[in-house]
Write a protein that holds these residues in place. Sequence first.
Motif, mmCIF file in Angstrom:
data_model
loop_
_atom_site.group_PDB
_atom_site.id
_atom_site.type_symbol
_atom_site.label_atom_id
_atom_site.label_comp_id
_atom_site.label_asym_id
_atom_site.label_seq_id
_atom_site.Cartn_x
_atom_site.Cartn_y
_atom_site.Cartn_z
ATOM 1 N N GLY A 9 96.476 -0.273 -15.426
ATOM 2 C CA GLY A 9 95.937 -1.499 -15.743
ATOM 3 C C GLY A 9 96.493 -2.568 -14.800
ATOM 4 N N ARG A 10 96.215 -2.432 -13.490
ATOM 5 C CA ARG A 10 95.847 -2.789 -12.134
ATOM 6 C C ARG A 10 93.650 -2.720 -11.869
ATOM 7 N NH1 ARG A 10 100.529 -5.066 -9.804
ATOM 8 N NH2 ARG A 10 100.010 -5.777 -8.973
ATOM 9 N N SER A 11 94.482 -3.251 -10.495
ATOM 10 C CA SER A 11 92.612 -3.276 -10.171
ATOM 11 C C SER A 11 93.354 -2.769 -8.623
ATOM 12 C CB SER A 11 92.754 -5.080 -10.228
ATOM 13 O OG SER A 11 92.494 -5.627 -11.190
ATOM 14 N N LEU A 12 91.736 -2.475 -8.504
ATOM 15 C CA LEU A 12 91.430 -2.283 -6.809
ATOM 16 C C LEU A 12 89.493 -2.289 -6.263
ATOM 17 C CD1 LEU A 12 93.419 0.123 -5.034
ATOM 18 C CD2 LEU A 12 92.280 1.955 -5.618
ATOM 19 N N LYS A 13 89.659 -2.569 -5.525
ATOM 20 C CA LYS A 13 88.168 -2.356 -4.868
ATOM 21 C C LYS A 13 87.656 -1.549 -4.085
ATOM 22 C CE LYS A 13 85.210 -5.599 -3.744
ATOM 23 N NZ LYS A 13 85.016 -7.746 -3.686
ATOM 24 N N LEU A 14 86.847 -0.753 -3.813
ATOM 25 C CA LEU A 14 86.241 -0.325 -2.878
ATOM 26 C C LEU A 14 85.208 0.033 -2.681
ATOM 27 C CD1 LEU A 14 86.489 3.685 -5.090
ATOM 28 C CD2 LEU A 14 88.149 2.522 -3.480
ATOM 29 N N SER A 15 85.194 0.075 -1.563
ATOM 30 C CA SER A 15 83.946 -0.566 -0.290
ATOM 31 C C SER A 15 83.222 0.733 0.236
ATOM 32 C CB SER A 15 84.483 -1.467 0.561
ATOM 33 O OG SER A 15 84.618 -2.495 0.775
ATOM 34 N N CYS A 16 82.143 0.787 0.288
ATOM 35 C CA CYS A 16 81.332 2.125 1.351
ATOM 36 C C CYS A 16 80.310 0.758 1.756
ATOM 37 C CB CYS A 16 80.396 2.371 0.209
ATOM 38 S SG CYS A 16 79.189 4.130 0.409
ATOM 39 N N ALA A 17 80.846 0.843 3.594
ATOM 40 C CA ALA A 17 79.616 1.153 4.713
ATOM 41 C C ALA A 17 78.826 1.696 5.082
ATOM 42 C CB ALA A 17 80.489 0.498 6.145
ATOM 43 N N ALA A 18 77.680 1.580 5.368
ATOM 44 C CA ALA A 18 76.206 1.707 4.902
ATOM 45 C C ALA A 18 75.655 1.937 6.999
ATOM 46 C CB ALA A 18 74.807 1.427 3.804
ATOM 47 N N SER A 19 75.262 2.793 6.796
ATOM 48 C CA SER A 19 74.937 2.716 8.286
ATOM 49 C C SER A 19 72.973 3.511 8.524
ATOM 50 C CB SER A 19 75.584 2.798 9.701
ATOM 51 O OG SER A 19 76.327 4.185 9.837
ATOM 52 N N GLY A 20 72.864 3.642 9.259
ATOM 53 C CA GLY A 20 71.339 4.273 10.122
ATOM 54 C C GLY A 20 70.296 4.517 8.516
ATOM 55 N N PHE A 21 70.189 3.217 7.724
ATOM 56 C CA PHE A 21 68.990 3.245 7.621
ATOM 57 C C PHE A 21 69.241 1.029 7.025
ATOM 58 C CE2 PHE A 21 71.223 2.609 2.831
ATOM 59 C CZ PHE A 21 72.035 3.358 2.693
ATOM 60 N N THR A 22 68.055 1.335 5.688
ATOM 61 C CA THR A 22 67.714 -0.271 5.815
ATOM 62 C C THR A 22 68.600 -0.192 4.487
ATOM 63 O OG1 THR A 22 65.457 -0.489 7.038
ATOM 64 C CG2 THR A 22 66.000 -2.433 5.877
ATOM 65 N N PHE A 23 69.599 -0.972 4.529
ATOM 66 C CA PHE A 23 70.082 -0.724 3.415
ATOM 67 C C PHE A 23 70.000 -1.597 1.892
ATOM 68 C CE2 PHE A 23 74.003 0.229 0.891
ATOM 69 C CZ PHE A 23 74.619 -1.699 0.186
ATOM 70 N N SER A 24 68.867 -2.282 2.568
ATOM 71 C CA SER A 24 68.402 -3.482 1.368
ATOM 72 C C SER A 24 67.122 -2.287 0.402
ATOM 73 C CB SER A 24 68.607 -4.557 2.019
ATOM 74 O OG SER A 24 67.842 -4.183 2.924
ATOM 75 N N ASN A 25 66.951 -1.758 1.159
ATOM 76 C CA ASN A 25 65.335 -1.251 0.879
ATOM 77 C C ASN A 25 66.005 -0.058 -0.795
ATOM 78 O OD1 ASN A 25 64.176 -2.584 2.116
ATOM 79 N ND2 ASN A 25 63.209 -0.976 3.669
ATOM 80 N N TYR A 26 67.060 0.364 -0.786
ATOM 81 C CA TYR A 26 67.528 1.287 -1.884
ATOM 82 C C TYR A 26 68.456 0.564 -2.311
ATOM 83 C CZ TYR A 26 66.227 4.472 1.927
ATOM 84 O OH TYR A 26 65.306 5.325 2.727
ATOM 85 N N TYR A 27 68.279 1.614 -4.058
ATOM 86 C CA TYR A 27 69.226 1.661 -4.780
ATOM 87 C C TYR A 27 70.499 2.514 -4.904
ATOM 88 C CZ TYR A 27 65.850 -0.267 -9.268
ATOM 89 O OH TYR A 27 65.893 -1.093 -9.898
ATOM 90 N N MET A 28 72.156 1.994 -4.836
ATOM 91 C CA MET A 28 72.871 2.110 -4.819
ATOM 92 C C MET A 28 73.750 2.902 -6.047
ATOM 93 S SD MET A 28 72.489 3.411 -1.362
ATOM 94 C CE MET A 28 74.703 3.340 -0.933
ATOM 95 N N ALA A 29 74.152 4.087 -5.446
ATOM 96 C CA ALA A 29 75.429 4.328 -6.980
ATOM 97 C C ALA A 29 76.877 4.436 -6.472
ATOM 98 C CB ALA A 29 74.579 5.018 -7.688
ATOM 99 N N TRP A 30 78.193 4.510 -7.262
ATOM 100 C CA TRP A 30 78.746 5.409 -7.084
ATOM 101 C C TRP A 30 79.005 6.463 -8.342
ATOM 102 C CZ3 TRP A 30 82.739 3.782 -3.590
ATOM 103 C CH2 TRP A 30 82.383 2.806 -3.057
ATOM 104 N N VAL A 31 79.665 7.491 -7.950
ATOM 105 C CA VAL A 31 80.271 8.723 -8.929
ATOM 106 C C VAL A 31 81.520 8.802 -8.491
ATOM 107 C CG1 VAL A 31 78.688 10.931 -9.150
ATOM 108 C CG2 VAL A 31 77.572 9.479 -8.582
ATOM 109 N N ARG A 32 81.860 9.308 -9.267
ATOM 110 C CA ARG A 32 83.249 10.166 -9.314
ATOM 111 C C ARG A 32 83.730 11.337 -10.036
ATOM 112 N NH1 ARG A 32 86.462 6.271 -14.081
ATOM 113 N NH2 ARG A 32 85.909 7.406 -15.610
ATOM 114 N N GLN A 33 84.718 12.197 -9.857
ATOM 115 C CA GLN A 33 85.138 13.529 -9.780
ATOM 116 C C GLN A 33 86.270 13.943 -9.819
ATOM 117 O OE1 GLN A 33 84.142 16.432 -6.513
ATOM 118 N NE2 GLN A 33 83.414 17.412 -8.367
ATOM 119 N N ALA A 34 86.785 13.482 -11.116
ATOM 120 C CA ALA A 34 87.581 14.187 -11.181
ATOM 121 C C ALA A 34 88.767 14.705 -10.533
ATOM 122 C CB ALA A 34 88.348 13.534 -13.066
ATOM 123 N N PRO A 35 90.205 14.928 -10.655
ATOM 124 C CA PRO A 35 90.623 16.704 -9.882
ATOM 125 C C PRO A 35 90.291 17.729 -10.636
ATOM 126 C CG PRO A 35 92.265 14.981 -9.592
ATOM 127 C CD PRO A 35 91.217 14.156 -10.591
#
Lengths: 106, 116
Positions: B15-41
């Motif tokens: 019921g609580r909240s959490l915020k994930l961050s992802c820091a990108a480097s080595g490419f022009t970030f603004s030129n790309y779509y980005m995604a989140w993918v998860r994997q349960a244990p």
Amino acid sequence: DIVMTQSPTSMSISVGDRVTMNCKASQNVGSNVDWYQQKTGQSPKLLIYKASNRYTGVPDRFTGSGSGTDFTFTISNMQAEDLAVYYCMQSNSYPTFGGGTKLELK
Amino acid sequence: EVQLVESGGGLVQPGRSLKLSCAASGFTFSNYYMAWVRQAPKKGLEWVATISTSGSRTYYPDSVKGRFTISRDNAKSSLYLQMNSLKSEDTATYYCARFYGGMDAWGQGASVTVSS
């Protein structure tokens, strides 16, 4: 949602084997299928995009084929470092992954 | 070298909240779509969200729609995932990925455990 049915779920293989796995889409996804490799404890890596295009730096023993609903991924000469779980993913619609094929040593 | 580094994972109560961050480097970030993918244990991969280059378009599967929000700050080359109303079935490793003709770059993952 488009369901990607991947087979087999696991394979027992030997170094040097030719390995083939399949992915079947529940509807036509064109050529919008990618293949990923995930080794134990690591993040997935893109091997093949748009069904048959090898990603930069991927050895040519990895190949992909297919279109529409049926796709195949082949490792022509299995190496020990290729032990991993392989996933297909369609991106013709919202992305969905197959359940994975785990390669294990015989 | 393209790098994606996730942060913000941890143990959170249902019921609580959490915020994930992802820091990108080595490419022009603004030129790309980005995604989140998860994997349960010990499970397979599940797509969680995609965002367009400008951030104006976002996409989610039904399993997280209305609870998760993907966003980006192109000036900071950063991607975010705000997760609200967390459930035990959201327990997973969350990967950020660059989406260009396939998900061609992945982070190392951030572990999220939802448990009381």
